[in-house]
Design a protein around this motif. Structure first.
Motif, PDB file in Angstrom:
ATOM      1  N   ASP A  87      15.284 -11.952 -81.955  1.00 10.89           N
ATOM      2  CA  ASP A  87      16.157 -10.844 -82.345  1.00 10.89           C
ATOM      3  C   ASP A  87      15.358  -9.704 -82.961  1.00 10.89           C
ATOM      4  O   ASP A  87      15.608  -8.535 -82.680  1.00 10.89           O
ATOM      5  CB  ASP A  87      17.226 -11.315 -83.330  1.00 10.89           C
ATOM      6  CG  ASP A  87      18.306 -12.152 -82.677  1.00 10.89           C
ATOM      7  OD1 ASP A  87      18.359 -12.211 -81.425  1.00 10.89           O
ATOM      8  OD2 ASP A  87      19.107 -12.759 -83.419  1.00 10.89           O
ATOM      9  N   ARG A  88      14.377 -10.040 -83.801  1.00  8.25           N
ATOM     10  CA  ARG A  88      13.552  -9.019 -84.449  1.00  8.25           C
ATOM     11  C   ARG A  88      12.755  -8.245 -83.401  1.00  8.25           C
ATOM     12  O   ARG A  88      12.692  -7.016 -83.427  1.00  8.25           O
ATOM     13  CB  ARG A  88      12.606  -9.659 -85.469  1.00  8.25           C
ATOM     14  CG  ARG A  88      11.728  -8.658 -86.199  1.00  8.25           C
ATOM     15  CD  ARG A  88      10.718  -9.332 -87.107  1.00  8.25           C
ATOM     16  NE  ARG A  88       9.895 -10.322 -86.436  1.00  8.25           N
ATOM     17  CZ  ARG A  88       8.869 -10.038 -85.615  1.00  8.25           C
ATOM     18  NH1 ARG A  88       8.557  -8.793 -85.368  1.00  8.25           N
ATOM     19  NH2 ARG A  88       8.160 -11.000 -85.070  1.00  8.25           N
ATOM     20  N   ILE A  89      12.165  -8.960 -82.453  1.00 12.95           N
ATOM     21  CA  ILE A  89      11.375  -8.326 -81.400  1.00 12.95           C
ATOM     22  C   ILE A  89      12.238  -7.396 -80.548  1.00 12.95           C
ATOM     23  O   ILE A  89      11.830  -6.305 -80.175  1.00 12.95           O
ATOM     24  CB  ILE A  89      10.703  -9.396 -80.517  1.00 12.95           C
ATOM     25  CG1 ILE A  89       9.650 -10.149 -81.334  1.00 12.95           C
ATOM     26  CG2 ILE A  89      10.082  -8.779 -79.266  1.00 12.95           C
ATOM     27  CD1 ILE A  89       9.204 -11.453 -80.700  1.00 12.95           C
ATOM     28  N   LEU A  90      13.458  -7.848 -80.257  1.00 16.40           N
ATOM     29  CA  LEU A  90      14.361  -7.061 -79.418  1.00 16.40           C
ATOM     30  C   LEU A  90      15.109  -5.985 -80.202  1.00 16.40           C
ATOM     31  O   LEU A  90      15.802  -5.160 -79.621  1.00 16.40           O
ATOM     32  CB  LEU A  90      15.363  -7.985 -78.724  1.00 16.40           C
ATOM     33  CG  LEU A  90      14.754  -9.001 -77.764  1.00 16.40           C
ATOM     34  CD1 LEU A  90      15.842  -9.879 -77.184  1.00 16.40           C
ATOM     35  CD2 LEU A  90      13.972  -8.313 -76.654  1.00 16.40           C
ATOM     36  N   GLY A  91      14.975  -6.015 -81.533  1.00 15.54           N
ATOM     37  CA  GLY A  91      15.652  -5.017 -82.353  1.00 15.54           C
ATOM     38  C   GLY A  91      17.137  -5.277 -82.514  1.00 15.54           C
ATOM     39  O   GLY A  91      17.904  -4.348 -82.754  1.00 15.54           O
ATOM     40  N   VAL A  92      17.519  -6.542 -82.401  1.00 15.08           N
ATOM     41  CA  VAL A  92      18.930  -6.906 -82.540  1.00 15.08           C
ATOM     42  C   VAL A  92      19.240  -7.106 -84.009  1.00 15.08           C
ATOM     43  O   VAL A  92      18.508  -7.777 -84.729  1.00 15.08           O
ATOM     44  CB  VAL A  92      19.229  -8.217 -81.761  1.00 15.08           C
ATOM     45  CG1 VAL A  92      20.655  -8.661 -81.985  1.00 15.08           C
ATOM     46  CG2 VAL A  92      18.940  -8.027 -80.287  1.00 15.08           C
ATOM     47  N   ARG A  93      20.322  -6.521 -84.427  1.00 17.17           N
ATOM     48  CA  ARG A  93      20.770  -6.713 -85.809  1.00 17.17           C
ATOM     49  C   ARG A  93      21.947  -7.676 -85.801  1.00 17.17           C
ATOM     50  O   ARG A  93      22.866  -7.523 -84.993  1.00 17.17           O
ATOM     51  CB  ARG A  93      21.211  -5.388 -86.414  1.00 17.17           C
ATOM     52  CG  ARG A  93      20.087  -4.417 -86.522  1.00 17.17           C
ATOM     53  CD  ARG A  93      20.537  -3.134 -87.161  1.00 17.17           C
ATOM     54  NE  ARG A  93      19.436  -2.194 -87.171  1.00 17.17           N
ATOM     55  CZ  ARG A  93      19.581  -0.909 -87.254  1.00 17.17           C
ATOM     56  NH1 ARG A  93      20.772  -0.375 -87.347  1.00 17.17           N
ATOM     57  NH2 ARG A  93      18.539  -0.118 -87.261  1.00 17.17           N
ATOM     58  N   PRO A  94      21.924  -8.663 -86.688  1.00 21.63           N
ATOM     59  CA  PRO A  94      23.046  -9.610 -86.713  1.00 21.63           C
ATOM     60  C   PRO A  94      24.352  -8.896 -87.041  1.00 21.63           C
ATOM     61  O   PRO A  94      24.378  -7.973 -87.860  1.00 21.63           O
ATOM     62  CB  PRO A  94      22.676 -10.606 -87.799  1.00 21.63           C
ATOM     63  CG  PRO A  94      21.496 -10.045 -88.500  1.00 21.63           C
ATOM     64  CD  PRO A  94      20.934  -8.923 -87.700  1.00 21.63           C
ATOM     65  N   GLU A  95      25.404  -9.308 -86.376  1.00 19.73           N
ATOM     66  CA  GLU A  95      26.716  -8.711 -86.623  1.00 19.73           C
ATOM     67  C   GLU A  95      27.304  -9.320 -87.891  1.00 19.73           C
ATOM     68  O   GLU A  95      27.362 -10.535 -88.042  1.00 19.73           O
ATOM     69  CB  GLU A  95      27.646  -8.981 -85.446  1.00 19.73           C
ATOM     70  CG  GLU A  95      28.959  -8.262 -85.584  1.00 19.73           C
ATOM     71  CD  GLU A  95      29.804  -8.400 -84.334  1.00 19.73           C
ATOM     72  OE1 GLU A  95      31.013  -8.620 -84.495  1.00 19.73           O
ATOM     73  OE2 GLU A  95      29.252  -8.305 -83.231  1.00 19.73           O
ATOM     74  N   VAL A  96      27.711  -8.465 -88.792  1.00 18.02           N
ATOM     75  CA  VAL A  96      28.302  -8.919 -90.048  1.00 18.02           C
ATOM     76  C   VAL A  96      29.814  -9.043 -89.849  1.00 18.02           C
ATOM     77  O   VAL A  96      30.453  -8.092 -89.391  1.00 18.02           O
ATOM     78  CB  VAL A  96      27.990  -7.927 -91.192  1.00 18.02           C
ATOM     79  CG1 VAL A  96      28.636  -8.366 -92.489  1.00 18.02           C
ATOM     80  CG2 VAL A  96      26.493  -7.759 -91.349  1.00 18.02           C
ATOM     81  N   PRO A  97      30.374 -10.218 -90.173  1.00 19.03           N
ATOM     82  CA  PRO A  97      31.829 -10.393 -90.013  1.00 19.03           C
ATOM     83  C   PRO A  97      32.582  -9.368 -90.848  1.00 19.03           C
ATOM     84  O   PRO A  97      32.141  -8.968 -91.925  1.00 19.03           O
ATOM     85  CB  PRO A  97      32.081 -11.806 -90.530  1.00 19.03           C
ATOM     86  CG  PRO A  97      30.746 -12.489 -90.515  1.00 19.03           C
ATOM     87  CD  PRO A  97      29.718 -11.415 -90.659  1.00 19.03           C
ATOM     88  N   PRO A  98      33.753  -8.913 -90.380  1.00 22.34           N
ATOM     89  CA  PRO A  98      34.522  -7.886 -91.090  1.00 22.34           C
ATOM     90  C   PRO A  98      34.813  -8.228 -92.554  1.00 22.34           C
ATOM     91  O   PRO A  98      34.784  -7.371 -93.410  1.00 22.34           O
ATOM     92  CB  PRO A  98      35.817  -7.785 -90.297  1.00 22.34           C
ATOM     93  CG  PRO A  98      35.475  -8.286 -88.948  1.00 22.34           C
ATOM     94  CD  PRO A  98      34.381  -9.307 -89.135  1.00 22.34           C
ATOM     95  N   ALA A  99      35.057  -9.493 -92.861  1.00 18.04           N
ATOM     96  CA  ALA A  99      35.370  -9.887 -94.237  1.00 18.04           C
ATOM     97  C   ALA A  99      34.190  -9.601 -95.170  1.00 18.04           C
ATOM     98  O   ALA A  99      34.381  -9.241 -96.323  1.00 18.04           O
ATOM     99  CB  ALA A  99      35.739 -11.366 -94.293  1.00 18.04           C
ATOM    100  N   ARG A 100      32.984  -9.745 -94.697  1.00 16.89           N
ATOM    101  CA  ARG A 100      31.801  -9.496 -95.533  1.00 16.89           C
ATOM    102  C   ARG A 100      31.542  -8.010 -95.707  1.00 16.89           C
ATOM    103  O   ARG A 100      30.960  -7.583 -96.682  1.00 16.89           O
ATOM    104  CB  ARG A 100      30.577 -10.158 -94.918  1.00 16.89           C
ATOM    105  CG  ARG A 100      30.620 -11.655 -95.003  1.00 16.89           C
ATOM    106  CD  ARG A 100      29.321 -12.186 -94.508  1.00 16.89           C
ATOM    107  NE  ARG A 100      28.863 -13.202 -95.435  1.00 16.89           N
ATOM    108  CZ  ARG A 100      27.749 -13.840 -95.316  1.00 16.89           C
ATOM    109  NH1 ARG A 100      26.941 -13.563 -94.320  1.00 16.89           N
ATOM    110  NH2 ARG A 100      27.396 -14.760 -96.174  1.00 16.89           N
TER     111      ARG A 100
END
Length: 57
Positions: free
Chosen positions: A41-54
């Motif tokens: 994910d870091r290499i591809l530049g993907v950012r984890p999706e944060v759930p709406p509640a957070r």
């Protein structure tokens, strides 16, 4: 005389995908062990999706 097969083709999306794939292949070839999903994910530049509640907190 114009050559109908002499065309310039540039696909920006495809070029981006090729660059991402190349970066991943290089990183994998240099790694001593398998890359973790987080490293990929870091290499591809993907950012984890944060759930709406957070997001609201």
């Amino acid at each position: 005389m114009h050559d109908q097969f002499d065309v310039t083709l540039e696909d920006v999306d495809l070029l981006g995908e090729v660059e991402l794939t190349t970066n991943l292949i290089i990183a994998a070839s240099e790694a001593e062990e398998m890359l973790s999903p987080d490293e990929i994910d870091r290499i591809l530049g993907v950012r984890p999706e944060v759930p709406p509640a957070r997001r609201e907190a």
